[in-house]
Design a protein around this motif. Sequence first.
Motif, PDB file in Angstrom:
ATOM      1  N   SER A  20       0.660  -1.174   0.056  1.00 41.96           N
ATOM      2  CA  SER A  20       0.095   0.157  -0.012  1.00 41.96           C
ATOM      3  C   SER A  20       1.011   1.086   0.013  1.00 41.96           C
ATOM      4  O   SER A  20       0.367   2.355  -0.546  1.00 41.96           O
ATOM      5  N   GLY A  23       2.956   2.917  -4.031  1.00 45.79           N
ATOM      6  CA  GLY A  23       2.504   3.712  -5.004  1.00 45.79           C
ATOM      7  C   GLY A  23       1.812   3.130  -6.026  1.00 45.79           C
ATOM      8  O   GLY A  23       0.860   2.290  -5.824  1.00 45.79           O
ATOM      9  N   ASP A  24       1.831   3.341  -7.186  1.00 44.44           N
ATOM     10  CA  ASP A  24       1.098   2.719  -8.392  1.00 44.44           C
ATOM     11  C   ASP A  24       1.819   1.621  -8.920  1.00 44.44           C
ATOM     12  O   ASP A  24       2.803   1.205  -9.532  1.00 44.44           O
ATOM     13  N   ILE A  25       1.272   0.530  -8.055  1.00 45.26           N
ATOM     14  CA  ILE A  25       2.076  -1.065  -8.452  1.00 45.26           C
ATOM     15  C   ILE A  25       1.009  -1.834  -9.325  1.00 45.26           C
ATOM     16  O   ILE A  25      -0.272  -1.760  -8.940  1.00 45.26           O
ATOM     17  N   ASP A  26       1.392  -2.393 -10.557  1.00 43.44           N
ATOM     18  CA  ASP A  26       0.409  -3.011 -11.423  1.00 43.44           C
ATOM     19  C   ASP A  26       0.713  -4.470 -11.177  1.00 43.44           C
ATOM     20  O   ASP A  26       1.899  -5.288 -11.198  1.00 43.44           O
ATOM     21  N   GLY A  38       2.779   2.182 -22.387  1.00 42.02           N
ATOM     22  CA  GLY A  38       2.568   3.327 -21.842  1.00 42.02           C
ATOM     23  C   GLY A  38       3.418   4.649 -22.188  1.00 42.02           C
ATOM     24  O   GLY A  38       3.408   4.706 -23.334  1.00 42.02           O
TER      25      GLY A  38
END
Length: 61
Positions: A20, A23-26, A38
């Motif tokens: 959590s 950050g932006d974790i795919d 991207g």
Amino acid sequence: MWKLVVGFIVFAAAALYMISQGGDIDMGGEKHGIESHGPAHDASAPASAAAAPASDASAAK
């Protein structure tokens, strides 16, 4: 036995906390196709667009 359960709960809580905070974790796995490139893929578009007028200019001569 109860130590294993407590250890698992502590480990799972630590893992969820780190994910959590990351950050932006795919978590979608491997991506194949054009949509996986991207912003880096979009950056190469102006370079190819800039090269196109140069080839048109040489064809006009």
